[in-house]
Every structure is written in C-alpha cells, then in structure tokens.
Design a protein around this motif. Structure first.
Motif, PDB file in Angstrom:
ATOM      1  N   SER A 121      51.098  34.670  39.718  1.00 50.87           N
ATOM      2  CA  SER A 121      50.863  34.675  37.898  1.00 50.87           C
ATOM      3  C   SER A 121      50.081  36.520  38.132  1.00 50.87           C
ATOM      4  O   SER A 121      49.822  36.806  38.938  1.00 50.87           O
ATOM      5  CB  SER A 121      49.873  34.321  37.791  1.00 50.87           C
ATOM      6  OG  SER A 121      49.772  32.184  38.358  1.00 50.87           O
ATOM      7  N   ARG A 135      47.243  38.447  37.500  1.00 50.51           N
ATOM      8  CA  ARG A 135      46.226  38.765  37.659  1.00 50.51           C
ATOM      9  C   ARG A 135      45.544  39.050  36.748  1.00 50.51           C
ATOM     10  O   ARG A 135      45.925  40.938  36.655  1.00 50.51           O
ATOM     11  CB  ARG A 135      45.204  38.778  38.810  1.00 50.51           C
ATOM     12  CG  ARG A 135      45.919  37.328  39.958  1.00 50.51           C
ATOM     13  CD  ARG A 135      46.323  38.172  41.254  1.00 50.51           C
ATOM     14  NE  ARG A 135      45.099  38.761  41.495  1.00 50.51           N
ATOM     15  CZ  ARG A 135      43.630  37.589  41.863  1.00 50.51           C
ATOM     16  NH1 ARG A 135      43.596  36.271  42.010  1.00 50.51           N
ATOM     17  NH2 ARG A 135      42.132  38.439  42.612  1.00 50.51           N
ATOM     18  N   ASP A 175      44.496  32.417  29.472  1.00 52.03           N
ATOM     19  CA  ASP A 175      44.599  31.394  30.674  1.00 52.03           C
ATOM     20  C   ASP A 175      45.448  30.352  30.093  1.00 52.03           C
ATOM     21  O   ASP A 175      45.711  29.615  31.338  1.00 52.03           O
ATOM     22  CB  ASP A 175      42.810  31.045  31.120  1.00 52.03           C
ATOM     23  CG  ASP A 175      42.644  31.018  32.316  1.00 52.03           C
ATOM     24  OD1 ASP A 175      43.415  31.993  33.257  1.00 52.03           O
ATOM     25  OD2 ASP A 175      41.299  31.691  31.968  1.00 52.03           O
ATOM     26  N   GLN A 213      48.424  30.677  29.154  1.00 55.48           N
ATOM     27  CA  GLN A 213      49.960  30.679  29.515  1.00 55.48           C
ATOM     28  C   GLN A 213      50.102  30.367  31.194  1.00 55.48           C
ATOM     29  O   GLN A 213      49.704  30.928  31.666  1.00 55.48           O
ATOM     30  CB  GLN A 213      50.075  32.482  29.528  1.00 55.48           C
ATOM     31  CG  GLN A 213      49.934  33.186  28.315  1.00 55.48           C
ATOM     32  CD  GLN A 213      49.904  32.309  27.241  1.00 55.48           C
ATOM     33  OE1 GLN A 213      51.149  31.975  26.823  1.00 55.48           O
ATOM     34  NE2 GLN A 213      49.126  31.443  26.247  1.00 55.48           N
ATOM     35  N   PRO A 214      50.828  29.712  31.422  1.00 57.37           N
ATOM     36  CA  PRO A 214      51.594  29.577  32.693  1.00 57.37           C
ATOM     37  C   PRO A 214      51.717  30.331  34.068  1.00 57.37           C
ATOM     38  O   PRO A 214      51.412  30.095  34.928  1.00 57.37           O
ATOM     39  CB  PRO A 214      52.927  28.666  32.264  1.00 57.37           C
ATOM     40  CG  PRO A 214      53.663  29.598  31.661  1.00 57.37           C
ATOM     41  CD  PRO A 214      52.506  29.634  29.796  1.00 57.37           C
ATOM     42  N   ASP A 215      51.665  32.101  33.198  1.00 59.02           N
ATOM     43  CA  ASP A 215      52.278  32.640  34.133  1.00 59.02           C
ATOM     44  C   ASP A 215      50.925  34.003  34.128  1.00 59.02           C
ATOM     45  O   ASP A 215      51.455  35.176  34.867  1.00 59.02           O
ATOM     46  CB  ASP A 215      53.493  33.259  34.626  1.00 59.02           C
ATOM     47  CG  ASP A 215      53.529  33.805  32.480  1.00 59.02           C
ATOM     48  OD1 ASP A 215      52.341  33.689  31.817  1.00 59.02           O
ATOM     49  OD2 ASP A 215      54.280  34.951  32.452  1.00 59.02           O
ATOM     50  N   ILE A 216      49.914  33.507  33.379  1.00 56.23           N
ATOM     51  CA  ILE A 216      49.071  34.441  33.309  1.00 56.23           C
ATOM     52  C   ILE A 216      47.151  33.849  34.137  1.00 56.23           C
ATOM     53  O   ILE A 216      47.075  32.928  33.312  1.00 56.23           O
ATOM     54  CB  ILE A 216      48.540  35.222  32.101  1.00 56.23           C
ATOM     55  CG1 ILE A 216      49.215  35.730  31.903  1.00 56.23           C
ATOM     56  CG2 ILE A 216      47.579  36.288  32.001  1.00 56.23           C
ATOM     57  CD1 ILE A 216      49.846  36.858  30.621  1.00 56.23           C
ATOM     58  N   GLU A 217      47.008  34.618  35.286  1.00 61.04           N
ATOM     59  CA  GLU A 217      45.146  34.035  34.825  1.00 61.04           C
ATOM     60  C   GLU A 217      44.047  35.215  34.767  1.00 61.04           C
ATOM     61  O   GLU A 217      44.472  36.267  35.726  1.00 61.04           O
ATOM     62  CB  GLU A 217      45.203  33.433  36.892  1.00 61.04           C
ATOM     63  CG  GLU A 217      44.005  33.357  37.325  1.00 61.04           C
ATOM     64  CD  GLU A 217      43.971  33.501  39.224  1.00 61.04           C
ATOM     65  OE1 GLU A 217      43.146  32.263  39.166  1.00 61.04           O
ATOM     66  OE2 GLU A 217      45.372  32.753  39.255  1.00 61.04           O
ATOM     67  N   VAL A 218      43.286  34.443  34.606  1.00 62.72           N
ATOM     68  CA  VAL A 218      41.823  35.162  34.233  1.00 62.72           C
ATOM     69  C   VAL A 218      41.560  35.056  35.769  1.00 62.72           C
ATOM     70  O   VAL A 218      40.567  34.471  35.289  1.00 62.72           O
ATOM     71  CB  VAL A 218      41.373  34.590  32.945  1.00 62.72           C
ATOM     72  CG1 VAL A 218      40.207  36.311  33.055  1.00 62.72           C
ATOM     73  CG2 VAL A 218      42.243  35.793  31.870  1.00 62.72           C
ATOM     74  N   VAL A 219      41.047  36.025  36.115  1.00 62.39           N
ATOM     75  CA  VAL A 219      40.182  35.897  37.682  1.00 62.39           C
ATOM     76  C   VAL A 219      39.143  36.601  37.191  1.00 62.39           C
ATOM     77  O   VAL A 219      38.483  36.872  37.602  1.00 62.39           O
ATOM     78  CB  VAL A 219      40.909  37.023  38.701  1.00 62.39           C
ATOM     79  CG1 VAL A 219      42.510  36.097  38.599  1.00 62.39           C
ATOM     80  CG2 VAL A 219      40.901  38.175  38.637  1.00 62.39           C
ATOM     81  N   HIS A 269      38.377  41.854  42.485  1.00 63.47           N
ATOM     82  CA  HIS A 269      39.285  40.953  42.727  1.00 63.47           C
ATOM     83  C   HIS A 269      40.590  41.547  42.412  1.00 63.47           C
ATOM     84  O   HIS A 269      41.267  40.385  42.348  1.00 63.47           O
ATOM     85  CB  HIS A 269      38.945  40.205  40.799  1.00 63.47           C
ATOM     86  CG  HIS A 269      37.953  39.352  40.809  1.00 63.47           C
ATOM     87  ND1 HIS A 269      37.914  38.095  41.218  1.00 63.47           N
ATOM     88  CD2 HIS A 269      36.232  39.648  40.407  1.00 63.47           C
ATOM     89  CE1 HIS A 269      36.539  37.463  41.431  1.00 63.47           C
ATOM     90  NE2 HIS A 269      35.899  38.394  40.095  1.00 63.47           N
ATOM     91  N   PRO A 295      43.276  42.842  40.395  1.00 66.10           N
ATOM     92  CA  PRO A 295      43.881  41.943  39.578  1.00 66.10           C
ATOM     93  C   PRO A 295      45.046  43.463  39.238  1.00 66.10           C
ATOM     94  O   PRO A 295      45.063  44.361  39.945  1.00 66.10           O
ATOM     95  CB  PRO A 295      43.455  42.123  37.924  1.00 66.10           C
ATOM     96  CG  PRO A 295      41.950  43.768  38.262  1.00 66.10           C
ATOM     97  CD  PRO A 295      41.590  43.479  39.787  1.00 66.10           C
TER      98      PRO A 295
END
Length: 228
Positions: A2, A4, A23, A25-31, A47, A49
């Motif tokens: 993902s 970040r 968030d 999206q399957p390939d994106i993560e908001v950390v 974090h 990112p």
C-alpha cells in the motif's frame, strides 16, 4: 504494498473527505491526519509515509515551511493542496520541494491518480495549468533572458549533453516521457535515461524542479511552454 499517506489540512471536513476517498482504495492507506504544518511534520516523522497530502495555508506553520522541512528530512514526497485564490503560493511550494499540487476542488479520480503518480516517483505536471502557473511564477522571479535550445548552455546547464538539454526543454513544455520519445524519435527507455541524467547532473529531486530549473536558467521562457 500500500501507498502510505498522511493528510494535512486545517479544515476537518476537507481532511476527512480526502482521507475517506484515499482509504477506500485497495492500494492506499491513510496512516495519519494533521491539522497544521507542525502536526504534519510530527506525523511524517512518526509514521514515515510515502506521501504527504498537504494544504498550503494552515495555522501554526504553513504548508510551504512544512514541505521545506519534510523534503529536507527524507524520502516522503509532498503533494500540495491549493485553491485558485492561493495561486501565488504554488511556486514557493514547488521550490520548497513539493512534487506537484492539486486544486481543492479536484475530482475523486484525479485525486487518487495524483497520489499514485507522485508516490511512484513522478511529478504532477500533466495538467496544462501546472506548466502555465510555473511559467507565471518564474516570470515574476525575473529569470534571465531566454537561451535558444540550440544555443550555448548557461553555466548551470553546461554539464548536460545536447540530448539531455533537449529533454529538459521538453520536460519544461509539460511533455510526458512517451511524448518526448515521439518528438525525439527514440525509445521511452532512452528518454528515461536522459531524464535521470538531467536530474542527477543538476542535483534535482524530480521533474517539477527540472521545470523550474529550465525557466530559471532561461532555457525556456514563460508563454513558450506549449511550443518551441
């Protein structure tokens, strides 16, 4: 793996809205999220990112200063958010090390695309407005007179070969690698090599800084971004 992302904006609804879009999206993560520049720096340091989505104008510390600190710190790439009435800040943001910018009324799909493009190491130069704005801001910074692409190099550009200089000129016009390849009648792999050499020899972070360098050295002049 993902992508970040940290989202930094002093308006909670804007911040939450962008966060939810990304968030999902399957390939994106908001950390993490941040409400000002200082919080953005702290979140990035905590974090680590891949990308920071950063508003230009925020309290405590504005986005430009935050971008300057973050880009000097490490590998996190910065994508700035702005509005039409904040256009005066865009050039300073790019000079601070940001890899591009988005208008806050960006469409959902364009936001997601921008995050993926910048996280992959590219810069957000495709929209014509970007090149026009960079030309405008560089013009205000009073660059030296234009130097024809076939003429003698300025001191800074003298390290480039003729092909690399031509590549830089085309980058400044807003052309993609595929478009440059067609113009130069070479493969995209060759263009990627030329682009890499330009960035390395001039000590530049990415294509955005390459565009700025092209204007500042007078290789291309404001208003000439869409043609020779």
């Amino acid at each position: 793996m993902s992508i970040r992302v940290v989202v930094a904006d002093d308006q909670e609804l804007v911040r939450a809205g962008f966060g939810m879009i990304l968030d999902a999206q399957p390939d994106i993560e908001v950390v993490a999220e941040a409400g000002d520049g200082a919080q953005a720096i702290a979140a990035v340091r905590a974090h680590r990112p891949d990308l920071l989505l950063l508003d230009i104008r925020m309290p405590i510390m504005d986005g430009i200063e935050a971008a300057r600190v973050i880009c000097a710190d490490g590998d996190c790439r910065v994508l700035m958010l702005t509005t039409f009435d904040l256009d005066d800040y865009v050039y300073d943001a790019l000079r601070a090390g940001a890899s591009g910018f988005l208008l806050k009324d960006v469409r959902r799909d364009d936001l997601v695309h921008a995050v993926r493009v910048v996280a992959a190491g590219e810069s957000l130069l495709a929209p014509s407005i970007t090149t026009k704005l960079i030309a405008d801001f560089t013009s205000r910074a009073a660059p030296p007179p234009a130097v024809p692409s076939s003429g003698p190099s300025s001191g800074r550009l003298s390290v480039l070969t003729g092909r690399e200089r031509e590549t830089l000129w085309m980058i400044a016009r807003g052309l993609s690698n595929a478009e440059i390849a067609r113009e130069m009648v070479v493969s995209e792999h060759t263009v990627k090599t030329h682009v890499s050499n330009v960035l390395t020899k001039l000590g530049l972070r990415d294509r955005v800084q390459a565009v700025i360098a092209a204007y500042e050295t007078g290789l291309i002049t404001p208003g000439a971004a869409t043609g020779p």
